[in-house]
Write an enzyme that holds these catalytic residues in place. Structure first.
Site, short mmCIF file in Angstrom:
data_model
loop_
_atom_site.label_atom_id
_atom_site.label_comp_id
_atom_site.label_asym_id
_atom_site.label_seq_id
_atom_site.Cartn_x
_atom_site.Cartn_y
_atom_site.Cartn_z
N HIS A 175 0.83 -1.21 0.00
CA HIS A 175 0.00 0.00 0.00
C HIS A 175 0.86 1.26 0.00
CE1 HIS A 175 -3.29 -2.79 1.29
NE2 HIS A 175 -3.96 -2.01 0.46
N SER A 227 2.57 4.43 -2.92
CA SER A 227 2.02 5.23 -4.03
C SER A 227 2.08 4.50 -5.37
CB SER A 227 2.72 6.59 -4.12
OG SER A 227 4.02 6.44 -4.65
P1 AMP Z 1 -7.20 -1.72 -0.82
O1 AMP Z 1 -6.69 -1.77 0.59
O2 AMP Z 1 -8.05 -0.52 -1.09
O3 AMP Z 1 -6.11 -1.87 -1.80
O4 AMP Z 1 -8.22 -2.94 -0.95
C1 AMP Z 1 -7.95 -4.13 -1.62
C2 AMP Z 1 -7.88 -5.30 -0.68
O5 AMP Z 1 -7.59 -6.46 -1.39
C3 AMP Z 1 -6.80 -5.08 0.32
O6 AMP Z 1 -7.24 -5.47 1.57
C4 AMP Z 1 -5.70 -5.95 -0.16
O7 AMP Z 1 -4.97 -6.41 0.90
C5 AMP Z 1 -6.45 -7.06 -0.87
N1 AMP Z 1 -5.67 -7.60 -2.00
C6 AMP Z 1 -5.39 -6.97 -3.13
N2 AMP Z 1 -4.67 -7.77 -3.94
C7 AMP Z 1 -4.51 -8.94 -3.29
C8 AMP Z 1 -3.88 -10.17 -3.62
N3 AMP Z 1 -3.26 -10.36 -4.78
N4 AMP Z 1 -3.92 -11.15 -2.71
C9 AMP Z 1 -4.54 -11.00 -1.55
N5 AMP Z 1 -5.16 -9.86 -1.18
C10 AMP Z 1 -5.17 -8.83 -2.04
ZN ZN Z 2 -6.10 -0.05 -2.79
#
Ligand code: AMP
Ligand code: ZN
Length: 769
Positions: free
Chosen positions: A500, A502
């Site tokens: 997470h 940029s």
């Molecule tokens: P965000 O935090 O807005 O990016 O929300 C996306 C969610 O999906 C987050 O909690 C990430 O940890 C999860 N996420 C995204 N890509 C993956 C991945 N390839 N494997 C497991 N979790 C993922």
């Molecule tokens: Zn995100």
């Protein structure tokens, strides 16, 4: 002169109630001196004077002989504008009355030689139409009768304003009670001290009592339902005591012992001589274990909740009437939509075959749960990776066996104040510019951009994409403001987060821009939506601490406390982004748009960022499928984008789905990029698990332990559970064959690794040929 007012129904010995008219007052004070008011019953009627405005028109004089007194009344009628008849005999009097139904009758009672005034009175009273007629008698006294027209006039006027009006009022009351009797809602009137005064037939039907069993009883004497809490009764009493109406759900016990749920309105009616409480009982539900109307195979332990109305009874053959009452329930606008749906299904069950009714029971069971959109993990999903992902991403917090420690894991934006000197767009180094040339391709390599920009890909990609979509023009802001804004936002991403940071924001911005270029997406949205989507993508994870919402809640972090454990991170990203934007005019990209535009844009941005919260994942996906995919597949060749544009709710669903897909599009990127993202997110999860262990916090996702985790398994679970269905739906709308192909390839990659029991991102080099 003395005048008598006859109230036959009053409990005086003769049925006559004599009210004196004092001669002396006649000239000076005649209007106020109508009655001697020491007779309590007459006082009762005074209160109604102002209410009845109907004017009387007809007077019957019953005088055997014409004399000054009868003349006095005759001319008084003339002056008052009343139509007057004179009858000389009891027979003609009765005949005239039955014909004209006069409101006032004046009977000559001075001389019993000609007729018996009391007899006439009784015979008139025996007719139904005399119920509201005022009868006066002129009786002799030691003084002369008063034949002055003024005295007679005054007397008539007094009668009109007093007795006649009270009779009108009584007549109106009768009409009201007739209406109450026919009303389909159950109505009960109690005195202030809760003694039942009246119940209508609907009430009798609803409660299973006969009114004789209720009237005169105190409410407390009747069996009560134990489902009401003491607080509710206190609240009701408080409202009533203040003279306020109370409305709400109340439980009552029917004579048969069932508890029923009623929507009750209690209205205090404050009047002279005491107050009343009107209880309007709307639709209701019966909770019964003993019997039900129809369903035979109900599970024993389930409560049978049936909606019935006061029109219904347990008797057969009332289904159609019950239905019409149900229709009323459906039209109640105060009901939540889900209640309406449940009511409609209940009504449909009434006339359905048992198999359909049972299927609808199942539907109702599901609808009554609060988690309508979250799939329940069944046996096939008892995979620990899925469980952990669902637990970690979709639930708020986990209860620790140990005491939770309160920690502040957030390093607010203080460490990010150092901004690099802004470039102009023409200043972009050639290596960056060259990379950005490929920015419109889905296969664009964001990690290369990350490398050449020294981990500042967001500013560069942002400037390029925002220019392509005319964001500065839309916002009426300079490129310098936009650049300053992108820099501030990028600086507030934590470059120390492996996922997470940029680069993830730039990746989501890239995917969003790609989706906005798709014909159907472009056709469905307005320019404002495009601008909102690009801004939302840019800010959507700003100041992300590299920990999940569950972690922050378990740790009792400042942010979790601030946002009440609800959408903690997403609320923070949005709020902080707006704070950063508006606190300094140099980077305030909204400073030149008008208030209305700003509000609409802000609303759209907030909605999109909040949509990235994973607890709402299935809600957003299902709404999109139901409202966008399904109607599209049903309506063959219609111009669906034009249709969508006319429905802002559908535009909202598309924007939410778009940012959600952009946010987790990494499994749809080319294999190498997909692997890199999987490595980064796994590392971030591992770091969280490490910290949870260190701090004795609950471990939210135990499978993400760096010593034991199978990354391929976790990716397979993530794709199976969150990605496949969502991208199928998004692809069906936006047409994304390249993404779907990558997704299939990537899935195969993880499957292959898993089959070879490989737990890492790639096969070891020796297996690689
Ligand atoms: P965000 O935090 O807005 O990016 O929300 C996306 C969610 O999906 C987050 O909690 C990430 O940890 C999860 N996420 C995204 N890509 C993956 C991945 N390839 N494997 C497991 N979790 C993922
Ligand atoms: Zn995100």
């Amino acid at each position: 002169m003395r005048v008598a007012v006859i109230f036959e129904h009053l409990p005086t010995s003769s049925g006559w109630l004599l009210i004196q008219f004092e001669n002396e007052l006649e000239e000076t004070h005649h209007l106020a001196a109508g009655f001697v008011l020491n007779i309590s019953h007459t006082q009762l009627t005074i209160g109604y004077l102002l209410i009845i405005t109907q004017s009387i028109k007809k007077v019957l004089l019953i005088f055997a002989k014409e004399d000054n007194q009868s003349d006095g009344f005759w001319w008084a009628c003339d002056r008052a504008g009343y139509r007057c008849n004179i009858a000389r005999t009891p027979e003609s009097a009765l005949e005239c009355f039955l014909d004209k139904h006069q409101e006032i009758i004046v009977i000559d009672h001075r001389n019993s030689r000609y007729f018996d005034a009391e007899d006439i009175c009784r015979s008139i009273r025996a007719t139904k139409s005399s119920e509201h007629t005022v009868i006066l008698a002129v009786v002799p006294r030691q003084f002369m009768e008063n034949s002055s027209i003024t005295a007679c006039y005054n007397e008539l006027v007094q009668i009109e304003h007093g007795e006649v009006r009270s009779q009108f009022k009584l007549r109106a009351c009768n009409a009201v009670f007739t209406a109450l009797d026919h009303c389909q809602e159950a109505i009960e009137i109690t005195s202030e001290d809760h003694v039942i005064q009246y119940v209508n037939p609907a009430f009798e039907r609803m409660m299973g009592y006969h009114k004789g069993e209720l009237i005169g009883k105190e409410l407390t004497e009747l069996p009560k339902s134990d489902k009401n809490c003491a607080d509710l009764l206190d609240t009701i009493n408080t409202f009533i005591k203040k003279g306020k109406e109370w409305q709400g759900v109340y439980y009552a016990r029917r004579k048969s012992g069932d508890s029923i749920q009623q929507h009750v309105k209690i209205t205090p009616v404050i009047g002279q001589g005491g107050s009343y409480l009107m209880h309007f009982k709307g639709f209701w539900f019966v909770f019964t274990e003993s019997h039900s109307f129809k369903c035979k195979n109900r599970r024993k332990d389930s409560i049978d909740v049936k909606s019935i109305t006061s029109q219904s009874s347990d008797a057969p053959g009332l289904q159609t009437r019950r239905y019409s009452s149900m229709a009323r329930i459906h039209s109640m606008t105060i009901e939540a939509p889900i209640t309406k749906v449940i009511n409609i299904i209940n009504a449909a069950q009434e006339n359905s075959p048992i198999t359909v009714a049972e299927a609808l029971d199942r539907v109702l069971e599901i609808l009554r749960t609060t988690e309508l959109y979250s799939p329940q993990l069944g046996t096939k999903d008892e995979d620990p990776h899925t469980n952990d992902l669902v637990g970690g991403l979709m639930t708020v917090s986990k209860i620790s066996k140990d005491e939770t420690t309160v920690t502040n894991v957030l390093h607010h934006s203080s460490g990010h104040s150092h901004l690099s000197v802004p470039n102009t767009i023409s200043d972009v180094p050639p290596c960056i510019a060259q990379l950005l040339d490929n920015e419109e391709s889905w296969d664009f390599n964001i990690f290369e951009l990350e490398a050449v920009t020294n981990k500042r890909p967001l500013v560069h990609l942002g400037l390029k994409i925002f220019a392509r979509f005319g964001v500065s023009e839309f916002l009426n802001c300079s490129e310098a403001t936009l650049r300053a804004w992108l820099q501030v936002i990028e600086a507030n991403y934590h470059s120390s987060n492996s996922y997470h940071n940029s680069t993830h924001a730039a990746d989501v911005l890239h995917a969003t821009a790609f989706f906005l270029g798709k014909e159907r997406v472009k056709g469905s949205l307005d320019h404002l939506d495009e601008v909102a989507a690009l801004i939302a993508a840019t800010i959507h994870d700003v100041d992300h601490p590299g920990r999940t919402n569950s972690f922050l809640c378990n740790a009792g972090s400042e942010l979790a406390v601030l946002y009440n454990d609800t959408a903690v991170l997403e609320s923070h990203h949005t709020a902080l982004a707006f704070q950063l934007t508006t606190k300094d005019s140099k980077c305030n990209i909204f400073k030149n748009i008008d208030r209305n535009h700003y509000r609409t844009l802000r609303q759209a941005i907030i909605d999109m960022v909040l949509a990235t919260e994973m607890t709402k994942h299935f809600e957003h996906v299902n709404k999109f499928v139901n409202s966008i995919n399904k109607p599209m597949s049903e309506g063959s060749n219609c111009d669906c984008t034009a249709n969508i544009k006319n429905f802002p709710d559908n535009q909202t669903l598309i924007k939410r789905m778009m940012i959600k897909c952009a946010d987790v599009a990494n499994p749809c990127r080319p294999l190498e990029l997909c692997i890199e993202w999987a490595g980064r997110i796994s590392e971030e999860y591992f770091a969280q698990t490490d910290e949870e262990k260190r701090q004795g916090l609950p471990v939210v996702m135990p499978v993400f332990d760096r010593n034991t985790c199978s990354i391929p398994k976790s990716q397979i679970s993530f794709i199976d559970y969150f990605i496949t269905d969502m991208f199928d739906a998004w692809d069906a709308f936006a047409h994304l064959p390249v993404l779907m192909q990558h997704l299939a390839n990537n899935y195969k990659h993880w499957k292959t690794l898993d089959e070879l029991k490989c737990k890492s991102l790639r096969l070891p080099p020796e297996n690689n040929n």
